[in-house]
Design a protein around this motif. Structure first.
Motif, mmCIF file in Angstrom:
data_model
loop_
_atom_site.group_PDB
_atom_site.id
_atom_site.type_symbol
_atom_site.label_atom_id
_atom_site.label_comp_id
_atom_site.label_asym_id
_atom_site.label_seq_id
_atom_site.Cartn_x
_atom_site.Cartn_y
_atom_site.Cartn_z
ATOM 1 N N PRO A 51 0.799 -1.208 0.000
ATOM 2 C CA PRO A 51 0.000 0.000 0.000
ATOM 3 C C PRO A 51 0.836 1.264 0.000
ATOM 4 O O PRO A 51 0.408 2.276 -0.523
ATOM 5 N N GLN A 52 2.035 1.208 0.579
ATOM 6 C CA GLN A 52 2.878 2.396 0.506
ATOM 7 C C GLN A 52 3.915 2.199 -0.570
ATOM 8 O O GLN A 52 4.881 1.469 -0.399
ATOM 9 N N HIS A 53 3.700 2.845 -1.689
ATOM 10 C CA HIS A 53 4.630 2.702 -2.788
ATOM 11 C C HIS A 53 4.468 3.920 -3.681
ATOM 12 O O HIS A 53 3.351 4.352 -3.919
ATOM 13 N N PRO A 54 5.567 4.453 -4.164
ATOM 14 C CA PRO A 54 5.424 5.672 -4.952
ATOM 15 C C PRO A 54 4.664 5.471 -6.240
ATOM 16 O O PRO A 54 4.136 6.417 -6.798
ATOM 17 N N THR B 8 2.000 3.504 -6.926
ATOM 18 C CA THR B 8 0.617 3.056 -6.976
ATOM 19 C C THR B 8 -0.373 4.173 -6.723
ATOM 20 O O THR B 8 -1.518 3.911 -6.447
ATOM 21 N N GLY C 233 -1.224 6.102 -4.418
ATOM 22 C CA GLY C 233 -2.072 6.028 -3.248
ATOM 23 C C GLY C 233 -1.971 4.641 -2.658
ATOM 24 O O GLY C 233 -1.036 3.912 -2.890
ATOM 25 N N THR C 234 -2.971 4.265 -1.891
ATOM 26 C CA THR C 234 -2.828 3.023 -1.137
ATOM 27 C C THR C 234 -3.416 1.849 -1.907
ATOM 28 O O THR C 234 -4.377 1.221 -1.498
ATOM 29 N N ARG D 97 -2.659 -1.900 -3.196
ATOM 30 C CA ARG D 97 -1.698 -2.965 -2.979
ATOM 31 C C ARG D 97 -1.788 -3.914 -4.156
ATOM 32 O O ARG D 97 -2.858 -4.348 -4.550
ATOM 33 N N TYR E 15 -8.029 0.087 0.978
ATOM 34 C CA TYR E 15 -7.285 0.723 2.060
ATOM 35 C C TYR E 15 -7.762 2.131 2.303
ATOM 36 O O TYR E 15 -7.444 2.731 3.314
#
Lengths: 164, 342, 397
Positions: free
Chosen positions: C44-47, C49, C51-52, C54, C73
């Motif tokens: 969910p934390q990824h530059p 995507t 936003g959240t 997954r 999320y």
């Protein structure tokens, strides 16, 4: 069917050219806090309260989507306006707090107030280090009144002159 | 040997050289980082960059360095502790080793090896080992992906780097860097020796190849798949914090400094100004001239870095093996023909 | 008012590949761990995507074998919130569904409520609504043009995207008072009229936007590296895309000539406008970028047209003081920047709706990911995510 526009130079060189041009062109940074950018007069910065207009009708508190306005008032008796008349009852405002930690800046309260007691002001520099001071009380909201801009002229073609 | 006003012993000379090189790397990294990363990139992006720390943000990187030093040293629980700790040192060590042969003046070189340029390129490839160590020991899939990509990429681009320089070596007739500088300063173009014979004029293909390959060696966009920020978020460096990350950062910009200095020496004439033969004057002016030339090369490298998107790993490899190496081989062939013919 | 008075607009002939449906069943949460494959959690934390979101992908080396998006999320319970709010309050809340083009979210909702009440907003209000919708489309797309470059590694165009978006946000602030969340539509019209000088400012900003499009075209769309990264990546066949519910620029980039502003039920001032619907025959990431680039330019030209044709008059129709929408149900859909957004409003005559069903564009756009991401490389995953352009608030509501 759309046509592709072939760039004149090979794209790689053209891209370099644009980056170089942007480098020389100047920047758009406003160095806050040394310089400030003034927002538009209509900007929704903070809500100001004009206490003498408020009749404690509770419309704003009821319509707020977040329920962030806390109002308390009581009724008082006033002497009649003329001799021989009835006593008047007026509502006196005891407490009018807006919790800016919850406020969504939607403006419904300002819009529904039938007595024009709430106004928007473009002030935005009231951040605090703790959440508690974000609850602006009657006095603080009254202070914001000084920052409310004048009603501005509208564009040609508008029917109503000035805004409410 | 460094020519000192006072005749010092062997130990003191070694000490002074070590200090200078050790100090030069962070200083070079700082200067490059500030000028290109903070200011040039910012202006290309229509913004100002850091302005608060020091006049116009000059001390920003110093502040960043202090910030990194005081951070908590976190090691992932499952990581290979010893390898994890050593990996940044391996990467930075290869940078230090390159600086040994780069000359900044007629006598201003730590040790002018006979196999100067060969040695420089050989030790620069030691950083691959460090990168692999960092990625593997991080116990993190993103880091592993980054390290594997890096290993493949760095090895693939060693060849164009080397082959690009072969043309220069053939033209200069020697591998040691002072000799190459001398060949450029004292050479002549069709008999006219006004500006010497900077090899960029005849070896422009080699210059282009060297720039592209060094861009890839530094894992800079468009070849920054190992460190793809928007995918792997720092790739093999993702688990590093504090001063270990600072090592990687210094290593990256220090190596950029070194490669820019190498390119300036090999192609632009190094520390020499053609026509000026006063060695005393050149001892002082040499570093300044070299610095100017390397800033020009670094400007080109960083200009490309901030403009282009990154290539995908297989496209990157295809570029190296199918395009750059044949071009480099053709360059060597043509240089050889010209060398024999003229 | 029932929803079945007009026939469903005709979509082009669809060729659905029956094999495509098999993957819907495969996309179960909890991908099995086989030996030799690696499960990568683009968490969910990824530059990349936006936003959240997954994305659980099963990798073989660098090739994706299976991908499974896990959403939710950012679920904020919009449809439940609307059950206990009144229409003005809901207008405030739904700004935040797709936060980049927030004005466009209000439009279908207010349009639906007005239709249930059989009220028409006056022409000036319709025009100003259209101008603001197109401005929010420009704001979203200019950001997209920049940040797709960022996902691919070009750092610089991202900042240009933000810089040019600032001009549009300042315009929206000048009219509505809010940069991101205008909250400007009211049942029967809009809240305020335009301030003095706004029309000239808008004309200048549109020129800036059109110049910026040329810049983006040269730096990104024409860049050989960008083309190498995006051509033939993530091809969505037109028929399959329509079957999955992909809409908006994504579908137009696959060759489907479908735009609700022109082909759907008429709304706002679009029937009086002269604009071109851009399509592209390939369905790859490059064409999605290209279509949005052209649409940005087209929106700027539309705004200029609207400003020239702006009628004068009132901005609010006659509405009662306490607005109670009569009983009924209605489905309204509009062409939002992200795709086709729709609201199904069920009203039982109160000051607020009984039930609102929100059909958001990104939810359906993301549903094609398990099919689309088979067999691509990991960097291509990022390219595809960037080119589909979804907003998490829109997926999760």
């Amino acid at each position: 069917m759309a046509r592709l526009r072939k760039p004149k130079l090979p794209g790689l060189i053209g891209g370099l050219g644009i980056t170089f041009k942007t480098m020389l062109k100047g920047n758009v940074t406003v160095q806050y806090p040394h310089e400030r950018e003034d927002p538009a007069p209509r900007a929704r910065g903070v809500i100001a309260l004009k206490e003498e207009n408020c009749t404690v009708c509770m419309l704003c508190a009821r319509q707020c989507p977040d329920w962030c306005i806390y109002i308390e008032g009581h009724k008082e008796k006033r002497p009649p306006r003329r001799e021989g008349g009835r006593e008047r009852t007026v509502s006196v405002l005891d407490r009018f707090d807006i919790d800016y930690a919850l406020c969504m800046y939607c403006g419904i309260c300002v819009e529904v107030c039938p007595f024009d007691a709430l106004h928007w002001s473009p002030e935005y520099e009231y951040s605090e280090f703790r959440i508690a001071p974000l609850l602006h009380d009657k006095v603080k909201l009254g202070e914001w009144e000084a920052t409310v801009p004048e009603t501005e002229p509208l564009e040609l073609g508008a029917e109503v002159k000035g805004k409410k | 040997m460094i020519h000192l006003a006072v005749d010092a012993g062997w130990g003191l000379t070694l000490g002074i050289k070590t200090v200078i090189v050790l100090g030069l790397i962070p200083l070079g990294a700082l200067i490059l980082g500030y000028t290109f990363l903070l200011k040039m990139m910012s202006h290309m992006q229509s913004r100002l960059g850091p302005m608060e720390a020091g006049p116009h943000g000059t001390l920003q990187l110093v502040a960043d360095g202090v910030k990194f030093l005081q951070k908590e040293d976190i090691m992932p629980a499952e990581s290979d502790r010893y390898v994890f700790a050593i990996a940044p040192a391996v990467v930075v060590m290869s940078t230090f080793l390159i600086f040994i042969v780069i000359p900044a003046g007629p006598k201003l070189v730590v040790d002018n090896l006979d196999v100067g340029v060969f040695y420089a390129l050989a030790v620069s490839s030691l950083s691959v080992v460090g990168v692999l160590m960092a990625g593997w020991s991080s116990a993190n899939k993103f880091a592993l992906l980054g390290a594997l990509r890096a290993a493949a990429q760095l090895i693939a681009y060693e060849l164009p780097l080397l082959l690009a320089v072969v043309g220069v070596v053939m033209q200069a007739g020697t591998m040691d860097l002072q000799g190459i500088v001398g060949a450029q300063a004292n050479g002549s173009i069709f008999g006219w020796s006004g500006i010497g014979n900077p090899f960029i004029l005849t070896q422009f293909v080699g210059f282009g190849l060297f720039l592209v390959a060094s861009q890839a060696e530094l894992t800079q966009t468009p070849f920054d798949m190992p460190v793809a920020e928007s995918e792997l978020v720092s790739g093999y460096m993702v688990e590093y914090t504090g001063f270990r990350f600072l090592f990687f950062f210094i290593g990256e910009f220090g190596t950029a400094f070194a490669f820019a200095a190498l390119a300036a020496t090999l192609f632009l004439g190094g520390w020499a100004i053609p026509g000026v033969t006063n060695t005393g004057l050149m001892e002082v002016l040499g570093p300044i001239v070299l610095f100017t030339k390397l800033m020009i090369v670094a400007f080109l490298m960083f200009w490309v870095r901030f403009t282009y998107p990154r290539l995908r790993e297989d496209q990157l490899q295809a570029l190296a093996w199918k395009v750059l190496i044949p071009v480099a081989l053709a360059n060597i062939l043509i240089t050889g023909i010209f060398k024999v013919a003229f | 008012m029932s929803t079945t008075d007009t026939p469903m607009p005709r979509l082009p002939e669809l060729e659905v590949d029956r094999r495509a449906w098999r993957h819907l069943a495969d996309a179960a949460v909890g991908v099995e761990l086989d030996t030799g494959d690696m499960i990568l959690n683009l968490g969910p934390q990824h530059p990349a995507t936006h936003g959240t979101l997954r994305l659980v992908v099963r990798l073989d080396g660098e090739r994706v074998l299976a991908a499974d998006p896990v959403i939710g999320y950012m679920h904020r319970g919009y449809e439940k919130l609307t059950e206990v709010r009144s229409y003005p309050q809901i207008t405030t809340l739904i700004n935040r569904i797709d936060w980049l083009s927030s004005f466009a979210n209000e439009v279908p909702f207010i349009h639906g409520a007005e239709k249930l009440m059989s009220i028409e907003a006056p022409p000036r209000a319709q025009y100003i609504r259209t101008i603001l919708t197109e401005l929010s489309r420009i704001a979203t797309f200019v950001l997209f043009l920049g940040e797709m470059g960022l996902q691919l590694g070009a750092l610089t165009p991202a900042f240009w995207g933000f810089r040019d978006r600032e001009h549009v946000l300042n315009l929206i602030e000048g009219v509505t008072g809010g940069r991101f969340h205008p909250n400007f539509n009211r049942i029967g019209g809009i809240k305020d009229d335009l301030p003095w000088g706004w029309i000239n400012e808008t004309r200048n900003v549109m020129k800036i936007v059109i110049d910026a499009c040329v810049d983006f075209e040269n730096v990104l769309a024409g860049n050989e590296i960008f083309e190498a990264r995006t051509r033939s990546i993530g091809i969505i066949p037109g028929g399959l895309g329509a079957a999955y519910g992909v809409s908006g620029s994504n579908l137009r980039a696959s060759g489907v000539d479908w735009d609700l502003r022109r082909d759907g039920k008429p709304y706002l001032a679009y029937p009086e406008l002269d604009f071109k619907v851009w399509t592209h025959p390939d369905g790859d990431s490059w064409s999605r970028y290209w279509v949005r680039l052209q649409e940005t330019r087209e929106s700027a030209l539309m705004v200029l047209q609207l400003l020239d044709q702006l009628p004068s008059g009132p901005i609010m129709a006659k509405v009662p003081r306490i607005i109670k929408v009569p009983e009924g149900e209605i489905w309204v859909e509009t062409e939002n920047p992200l795709g086709q957004m729709g609201y199904y409003i069920v009203s039982k005559g109160a000051t607020g709706p009984f039930r609102v069903k929100i059909r958001s564009a990104s939810f359906s756009n993301v549903s094609i990911l398990p099919w689309l991401l088979r067999g691509v490389y990991v960097p291509d995953v990022i390219t595809i995510l960037a080119s589909l352009y979804f907003i998490l608030g829109d997926i999760d509501r």
